[in-house]
Motif scaffolding. Sequence first.
Motif, PDB file in Angstrom:
ATOM      1  N   UNK A 187       0.823  -1.242   0.065  1.00 41.13           N
ATOM      2  CA  UNK A 187      -0.070   0.066  -0.064  1.00 41.13           C
ATOM      3  C   UNK A 187       0.919   1.351   0.025  1.00 41.13           C
ATOM      4  N   UNK A 188       0.231   2.157  -0.171  1.00 44.37           N
ATOM      5  CA  UNK A 188       0.965   3.627  -0.271  1.00 44.37           C
ATOM      6  C   UNK A 188       0.090   4.624   0.178  1.00 44.37           C
ATOM      7  N   UNK A 189       0.721   5.639   0.903  1.00 45.63           N
ATOM      8  CA  UNK A 189       0.034   6.722   1.496  1.00 45.63           C
ATOM      9  C   UNK A 189       0.682   7.833   0.988  1.00 45.63           C
ATOM     10  N   UNK A 190      -0.106   9.104   0.608  1.00 50.86           N
ATOM     11  CA  UNK A 190       0.441  10.329   0.064  1.00 50.86           C
ATOM     12  C   UNK A 190       0.237  11.349   1.211  1.00 50.86           C
ATOM     13  N   UNK A 191       1.122  12.217   1.630  1.00 53.16           N
ATOM     14  CA  UNK A 191       1.164  13.364   2.493  1.00 53.16           C
ATOM     15  C   UNK A 191       1.602  14.618   1.740  1.00 53.16           C
ATOM     16  N   UNK A 192       1.484  15.726   2.788  1.00 49.20           N
ATOM     17  CA  UNK A 192       2.049  16.931   2.566  1.00 49.20           C
ATOM     18  C   UNK A 192       2.799  17.272   3.767  1.00 49.20           C
ATOM     19  N   UNK A 193       3.946  18.256   3.406  1.00 52.90           N
ATOM     20  CA  UNK A 193       4.621  18.497   4.731  1.00 52.90           C
ATOM     21  C   UNK A 193       4.245  19.516   5.776  1.00 52.90           C
ATOM     22  N   UNK A 194       3.042  20.302   5.176  1.00 46.94           N
ATOM     23  CA  UNK A 194       2.388  21.123   6.176  1.00 46.94           C
ATOM     24  C   UNK A 194       3.339  22.190   6.506  1.00 46.94           C
ATOM     25  N   UNK A 195       4.184  22.416   5.506  1.00 42.70           N
ATOM     26  CA  UNK A 195       5.258  23.580   5.468  1.00 42.70           C
ATOM     27  C   UNK A 195       4.938  24.465   4.426  1.00 42.70           C
ATOM     28  N   UNK A 196       4.674  25.631   4.274  1.00 47.54           N
ATOM     29  CA  UNK A 196       4.717  26.321   2.938  1.00 47.54           C
ATOM     30  C   UNK A 196       6.034  25.987   2.187  1.00 47.54           C
ATOM     31  N   UNK A 197       5.924  26.096   0.763  1.00 45.59           N
ATOM     32  CA  UNK A 197       7.041  25.796  -0.081  1.00 45.59           C
ATOM     33  C   UNK A 197       7.357  26.912  -0.712  1.00 45.59           C
ATOM     34  N   UNK A 198       7.111  28.172  -0.349  1.00 43.66           N
ATOM     35  CA  UNK A 198       7.446  29.495  -1.106  1.00 43.66           C
ATOM     36  C   UNK A 198       8.990  29.459  -1.148  1.00 43.66           C
ATOM     37  N   UNK A 199       9.630  29.062  -0.144  1.00 42.60           N
ATOM     38  CA  UNK A 199      10.954  29.401   0.018  1.00 42.60           C
ATOM     39  C   UNK A 199      11.931  28.440  -0.726  1.00 42.60           C
ATOM     40  N   UNK A 200      11.289  27.391  -1.526  1.00 39.47           N
ATOM     41  CA  UNK A 200      12.130  26.263  -2.144  1.00 39.47           C
ATOM     42  C   UNK A 200      12.508  26.908  -3.535  1.00 39.47           C
ATOM     43  N   UNK A 201      13.568  27.407  -3.844  1.00 43.29           N
ATOM     44  CA  UNK A 201      14.035  28.026  -5.060  1.00 43.29           C
ATOM     45  C   UNK A 201      15.020  27.294  -5.633  1.00 43.29           C
ATOM     46  N   UNK A 202      15.759  26.392  -4.999  1.00 40.32           N
ATOM     47  CA  UNK A 202      16.636  25.541  -5.455  1.00 40.32           C
ATOM     48  C   UNK A 202      16.866  24.072  -4.722  1.00 40.32           C
ATOM     49  N   UNK A 203      17.696  23.303  -5.346  1.00 46.21           N
ATOM     50  CA  UNK A 203      17.799  21.901  -4.818  1.00 46.21           C
ATOM     51  C   UNK A 203      18.589  21.934  -3.474  1.00 46.21           C
ATOM     52  N   UNK A 204      19.388  23.205  -3.101  1.00 42.89           N
ATOM     53  CA  UNK A 204      19.824  23.540  -2.028  1.00 42.89           C
ATOM     54  C   UNK A 204      18.886  23.742  -1.063  1.00 42.89           C
ATOM     55  N   UNK A 205      18.089  24.677  -1.201  1.00 43.58           N
ATOM     56  CA  UNK A 205      16.952  24.803  -0.423  1.00 43.58           C
ATOM     57  C   UNK A 205      16.059  23.701   0.118  1.00 43.58           C
ATOM     58  N   UNK A 206      15.842  22.587  -0.868  1.00 45.75           N
ATOM     59  CA  UNK A 206      14.958  21.493  -0.599  1.00 45.75           C
ATOM     60  C   UNK A 206      15.962  20.481   0.304  1.00 45.75           C
ATOM     61  N   UNK A 207      17.117  20.462   0.152  1.00 42.65           N
ATOM     62  CA  UNK A 207      17.901  19.797   0.952  1.00 42.65           C
ATOM     63  C   UNK A 207      18.046  20.219   2.255  1.00 42.65           C
ATOM     64  N   UNK A 208      17.960  21.338   2.588  1.00 41.77           N
ATOM     65  CA  UNK A 208      18.105  22.149   3.780  1.00 41.77           C
ATOM     66  C   UNK A 208      16.619  21.777   4.526  1.00 41.77           C
ATOM     67  N   UNK A 209      15.619  21.845   3.693  1.00 42.69           N
ATOM     68  CA  UNK A 209      14.435  21.729   4.272  1.00 42.69           C
ATOM     69  C   UNK A 209      14.172  20.126   4.868  1.00 42.69           C
ATOM     70  N   UNK A 210      14.572  19.449   3.914  1.00 43.93           N
ATOM     71  CA  UNK A 210      14.433  17.998   4.139  1.00 43.93           C
ATOM     72  C   UNK A 210      15.466  17.482   5.535  1.00 43.93           C
ATOM     73  N   UNK A 211      16.584  18.192   5.643  1.00 43.89           N
ATOM     74  CA  UNK A 211      17.457  17.774   6.621  1.00 43.89           C
ATOM     75  C   UNK A 211      16.724  18.267   8.033  1.00 43.89           C
TER      76      UNK A 211
END
Length: 188
Positions: free
Chosen positions: A43-67
């Motif tokens: 089975x598979x479940x879909x989620x959201x982070x519940x954190x606005x994504x407006x600041x995600x302009x680059x892969x480095x921004x995404x990596x920082x958020x994931x960390x």
Amino acid sequence: GPAPRPIQSPASMSETGGFVPRAAWNRSPPVISRAQPMNGINRLTVHHSAIPNDSLRSQADVAKMLNGIRHEHMNRRGEPFADIGYHYIIDPAGRVWEGRTTALQGAHVAGNNEHNLGVMLLGNFQNQAPTSAALSSLDSFVAVQMRRYNIPVSRVHTHMEIGKSACPGRNLQRYMDQTRSRGMLARA
């Protein structure tokens, strides 16, 4: 003992719009003593982070958020997680990021993680709409996982459908309801 190995390698990235391996954002292993083996996926479940994504302009921004999400998950009071709770994460540009190894159960739906692949989109979809790139990747990625693990559309859930949560937010929930009812996931 040795770290568990993933059940299968990620989907062909030509089918999912781009793939970012775990080592590109975090090389730290999970805390195995806090995790359970996955023992297969059905089975598979879909989620959201519940954190606005407006600041995600680059892969480095995404990596920082994931960390940041991983740090929060691993330092929870009471019952810290073994790692980031999700197996895969989709950013607003449609890239699929590898999260927790599929050899281990996720930590994304309390009491419902066994055999459950966790896929999370970055954004707060209670207040935002997912990007078309993220939705396109979600459709393709979920369809590939459905075929890979023989998951019927009836076993593709959102967090609110199997756990006490407002996740994945009303906008992504509406999209998932429409996509599944039209059978779009099976054809993506």
